[in-house]
Design a protein around this motif. Structure first.
Motif, short mmCIF file in Angstrom:
data_model
loop_
_atom_site.label_atom_id
_atom_site.label_comp_id
_atom_site.label_asym_id
_atom_site.label_seq_id
_atom_site.Cartn_x
_atom_site.Cartn_y
_atom_site.Cartn_z
N GLU A 275 12.04 -12.10 26.85
CA GLU A 275 10.44 -12.12 26.94
C GLU A 275 10.04 -11.14 27.70
O GLU A 275 8.72 -10.60 27.25
CB GLU A 275 10.23 -13.49 27.43
CG GLU A 275 10.82 -14.68 26.40
CD GLU A 275 10.39 -14.89 25.17
OE1 GLU A 275 9.13 -14.26 24.69
OE2 GLU A 275 10.85 -15.72 24.36
N MET A 276 10.38 -10.71 29.03
CA MET A 276 9.57 -10.04 29.84
C MET A 276 9.90 -8.68 29.89
O MET A 276 9.48 -7.65 30.43
CB MET A 276 9.57 -10.61 31.32
CG MET A 276 8.99 -12.01 31.25
SD MET A 276 7.08 -11.99 30.71
CE MET A 276 6.61 -10.68 31.90
N GLY A 277 11.26 -8.37 29.42
CA GLY A 277 11.81 -7.04 29.49
C GLY A 277 12.52 -6.64 31.02
O GLY A 277 12.71 -7.46 31.86
N ILE A 278 13.04 -5.25 30.75
CA ILE A 278 13.90 -4.71 31.86
C ILE A 278 13.42 -4.58 33.16
O ILE A 278 13.80 -4.89 34.21
CB ILE A 278 14.64 -3.41 31.18
CG1 ILE A 278 15.94 -3.24 32.22
CG2 ILE A 278 13.79 -2.24 31.21
CD1 ILE A 278 17.16 -3.99 32.44
N ILE A 279 12.26 -4.09 33.06
CA ILE A 279 11.52 -3.68 34.45
C ILE A 279 11.38 -5.10 35.28
O ILE A 279 11.74 -5.39 36.46
CB ILE A 279 10.18 -3.05 34.19
CG1 ILE A 279 10.31 -1.69 33.79
CG2 ILE A 279 9.41 -2.97 35.58
CD1 ILE A 279 9.21 -0.87 33.34
N PHE A 280 11.03 -6.12 34.50
CA PHE A 280 10.49 -7.44 35.12
C PHE A 280 11.99 -7.95 35.73
O PHE A 280 12.22 -8.53 36.85
CB PHE A 280 10.09 -8.36 34.26
CG PHE A 280 9.90 -9.99 34.73
CD1 PHE A 280 8.94 -10.21 35.63
CD2 PHE A 280 10.97 -10.70 34.21
CE1 PHE A 280 9.22 -11.37 35.97
CE2 PHE A 280 10.96 -12.06 34.91
CZ PHE A 280 9.91 -12.34 35.73
N PHE A 281 13.06 -7.82 34.73
CA PHE A 281 14.27 -8.36 35.26
C PHE A 281 14.86 -7.61 36.51
O PHE A 281 15.35 -8.17 37.36
CB PHE A 281 15.24 -8.06 33.97
CG PHE A 281 17.00 -8.51 34.42
CD1 PHE A 281 17.13 -9.74 34.19
CD2 PHE A 281 17.64 -7.43 34.70
CE1 PHE A 281 18.47 -10.20 34.60
CE2 PHE A 281 18.84 -7.72 35.13
CZ PHE A 281 19.48 -9.03 34.89
N ILE A 282 14.77 -6.30 36.49
CA ILE A 282 15.42 -5.71 37.73
C ILE A 282 14.46 -5.99 38.95
O ILE A 282 15.16 -6.23 40.09
CB ILE A 282 15.24 -4.05 37.39
CG1 ILE A 282 16.12 -3.69 36.49
CG2 ILE A 282 15.54 -3.40 38.75
CD1 ILE A 282 16.11 -2.10 35.92
N VAL A 283 13.22 -6.15 38.89
CA VAL A 283 12.25 -6.56 40.06
C VAL A 283 12.75 -7.80 40.45
O VAL A 283 12.90 -7.92 41.75
CB VAL A 283 10.75 -6.24 39.76
CG1 VAL A 283 10.08 -6.79 40.86
CG2 VAL A 283 10.55 -4.74 39.36
N VAL B 269 0.67 -2.12 28.40
CA VAL B 269 1.59 -1.87 29.50
C VAL B 269 2.91 -2.79 29.41
O VAL B 269 4.08 -2.17 29.76
CB VAL B 269 1.04 -2.11 31.08
CG1 VAL B 269 2.02 -2.11 32.02
CG2 VAL B 269 -0.30 -1.63 31.17
N ALA B 270 2.97 -3.71 28.45
CA ALA B 270 4.24 -4.44 28.19
C ALA B 270 5.25 -3.73 27.85
O ALA B 270 5.07 -2.93 26.80
CB ALA B 270 3.61 -5.66 27.22
N ALA B 271 6.48 -4.20 27.95
CA ALA B 271 7.49 -3.70 28.06
C ALA B 271 8.18 -3.90 26.49
O ALA B 271 7.99 -4.92 25.91
CB ALA B 271 8.75 -3.80 29.04
#
Length: 312
Positions: free
Chosen positions: A251-259, A310-312
């Motif tokens: 749902e939120m993408g790779i950037i959110f996942f990594i952070v 901005v959303a991934a």
């Protein structure tokens, strides 16, 4: 004579300003300012996310947002006032709560009780103007905090921490369900996040204020079972946060996942250090500050990643 009149006028204005400042400080202490903000922030975040994932325009829901924030803030404030009213005797024994107006006498206890009742009723009434589901979650959060946590478990069982954590976890369900039914991976995952997060956060406070809780006779985990076991429990719950980024990856993408995963790993490392530290009070303070940074940054990233364009 004129100068004396001006001086008297300035003095009167200064006294009025001082009284207003004292009143606002007492309100802040009564409503546990940081606690109130920490509960309202997830309401807004989930509201924002619900609009994004349902394809609705933020500007079309400004009135609904106002009702949601005002209503939920009043319900949460009502719960906090009930807590302060009921725990005034405990707060008198603890150094961290000596400035609360229920301890200093700035606000008579009966007025705090009346204000808590009024804020709760008014807040619930406003929430009923949004959706029935949001009103139900608002009531459940209030009920868990006031009845099951404050009135029942706080003075009796170490499980009070878990019960209090359930209360705070309802906030994202409130914000989301104003827009859409909360049976969705995002609000459910946020419920999970807040429930787990609050336990090591609260236990860090309990270790930091161990002498206070011991003196007041509150059965917090480090008081009943010792600091070392509490450190172990904190680490278990911090580790339990690791699945959170995986739940929202699609749902939120790779950037959110990594952070988010990075933040959780850092907290886990801090938690492990608790077994080796010689200054457990300083370590608990680090945990407390990091837990707040952790939560605020996660919500900030979620809002940023769903901002238009901005959303991934």
């Amino acid at each position: 004579m004129k100068n004396e009149q001006l001086s008297a006028k300035d003095k009167s204005q200064a006294e009025s300003t001082s009284k207003l400042t004292d009143f606002l400080i007492n309100i802040k202490n009564l409503l546990k300012g940081k606690v109130l903000i920490a509960n309202v922030l997830p309401v807004f975040t989930a509201f924002w996310l619900a609009l994004y994932f349902t394809g609705e325009r933020f500007t079309d829901y400004l009135g609904t947002l106002a009702l949601t924030l005002i209503g939920s803030t009043l319900v949460i404030s009502g719960a906090l006032m009930f807590n302060n009213w009921f725990e005034a005797d405990l707060d008198k024994k603890m150094s961290r709560t000596q400035n609360r107006p229920t301890v200093t006498g700035a606000f008579p206890l009966r007025y705090v009780l009346y204000a808590g009742i009024a804020a709760t009723i008014l807040g619930m009434g406003i929430m009923m103007l949004t959706t029935a589901e949001a009103a139900i979650y608002s009531f459940l959060g209030w009920f868990f905090y006031v009845v099951l946590y404050t009135f029942w478990s706080k003075r009796r069982y170490t499980v009070n921490t878990i019960i209090g954590s359930i209360s705070g976890a309802f906030t994202p369900l409130i914000g989301w369900s104003v827009i859409a039914p909360a049976f969705h991976i995002i609000p459910v995952s946020l419920f999970y996040l807040l429930f787990i997060w609050q336990i090591p956060h609260t236990l860090a406070i309990a270790i930091k204020r161990l002498d206070d809780y011991r003196q007041a006779g509150v059965p917090m985990l480090p008081v009943v079972s010792g600091v070392r076991l509490t450190v172990r429990q904190m680490l278990i719950y911090i580790i339990a946060l690791l699945p959170f980024p995986f739940l929202l990856f699609s749902e939120m993408g790779i950037i959110f996942f990594i952070v988010t995963l990075t933040l959780s790993i850092i907290w886990m490392v801090i938690g492990i250090q608790g077994f080796r530290t010689k200054d457990v009070a300083r370590w608990s303070q680090l945990n407390l500050r990091y837990s707040l940074f952790y939560l605020i940054l996660i919500f900030a990233v979620m809002i940023l990643m769903t901002y238009p364009g901005v959303a991934a």
